[in-house]
Design an enzyme around this catalytic site. Structure first.
Site, PDB file in Angstrom:
ATOM      1  N   SER A  25      90.173  25.642 -34.996  1.00  0.00           N
ATOM      2  CA  SER A  25      90.238  25.570 -33.542  1.00  0.00           C
ATOM      3  C   SER A  25      91.144  24.448 -33.054  1.00  0.00           C
ATOM      4  CB  SER A  25      88.847  25.380 -32.917  1.00  0.00           C
ATOM      5  OG  SER A  25      88.351  24.114 -33.287  1.00  0.00           O
ATOM      6  N   TYR A  58      91.133  29.041 -31.047  1.00  0.00           N
ATOM      7  CA  TYR A  58      90.226  29.015 -29.895  1.00  0.00           C
ATOM      8  C   TYR A  58      89.911  27.565 -29.535  1.00  0.00           C
ATOM      9  CZ  TYR A  58      86.614  28.089 -33.354  1.00  0.00           C
ATOM     10  OH  TYR A  58      85.881  27.534 -34.361  1.00  0.00           O
ATOM     11  N   GLY A  73      91.152  22.486 -38.868  1.00  0.00           N
ATOM     12  CA  GLY A  73      91.204  23.499 -39.910  1.00  0.00           C
ATOM     13  C   GLY A  73      92.643  23.805 -40.319  1.00  0.00           C
ATOM     14  N   ALA A  74      92.892  25.074 -40.637  1.00  0.00           N
ATOM     15  CA  ALA A  74      94.213  25.474 -41.129  1.00  0.00           C
ATOM     16  C   ALA A  74      95.336  25.141 -40.141  1.00  0.00           C
ATOM     17  CB  ALA A  74      94.221  26.971 -41.433  1.00  0.00           C
ATOM     18  N   ALA A  75      95.032  25.188 -38.837  1.00  0.00           N
ATOM     19  CA  ALA A  75      96.053  24.864 -37.820  1.00  0.00           C
ATOM     20  C   ALA A  75      96.547  23.436 -37.947  1.00  0.00           C
ATOM     21  CB  ALA A  75      95.493  25.119 -36.424  1.00  0.00           C
TER      22      ALA A  75
END
Length: 114
Positions: A25, A58, A73-75
């Site tokens: 997110s 999100y 996270g991955a972002a």
């Protein structure tokens, strides 16, 4: 006919943190969310002006007036603290209603203050 149209935009916010060890997110200062007419858990597109990355995630509500823009996270792999991003959400609406719709667009300063 239904079309997708710009609903909200935070133009040129500065990334304050990138937290790889999180589920995922983007955390956004609640004051920026309110000003841009965004809500928690809303889907957004993030565009990184520094490296050209574009991705969707999100929103998680961040502390009001903190200036936080944190990719989780991955972002977190797609940004660095200090990068400038554009955060955009879209809405689907009737074509005729869309002709008169005015999106909420804000332009925070380098410290993510309105």
């Amino acid at each position: 006919m239904q079309i997708e149209i710009l609903k909200s935009k935070i133009h040129r916010a500065t990334v304050t943190d990138a937290n790889l060890n999180y589920v995922g997110s983007i955390t956004i200062d609640e004051a920026l969310m309110n000003a841009a007419n965004l809500i928690e858990h809303e889907k957004v597109q993030v565009v990184n002006n520094n490296n050209g990355e574009r991705f969707e995630t999100y929103i998680i509500k961040g502390e009001r007036n903190s200036g936080v823009i944190c990719l989780n996270g991955a972002a977190a792999r797609k940004v660095q603290p200090g990068d400038v991003v554009i955060i955009v959400s879209y809405a689907t609406m009737d074509f005729e209603l869309a002709k008169n719709f005015k999106p909420s667009v804000i332009f925070p300063d380098s410290k993510n203050k309105i």
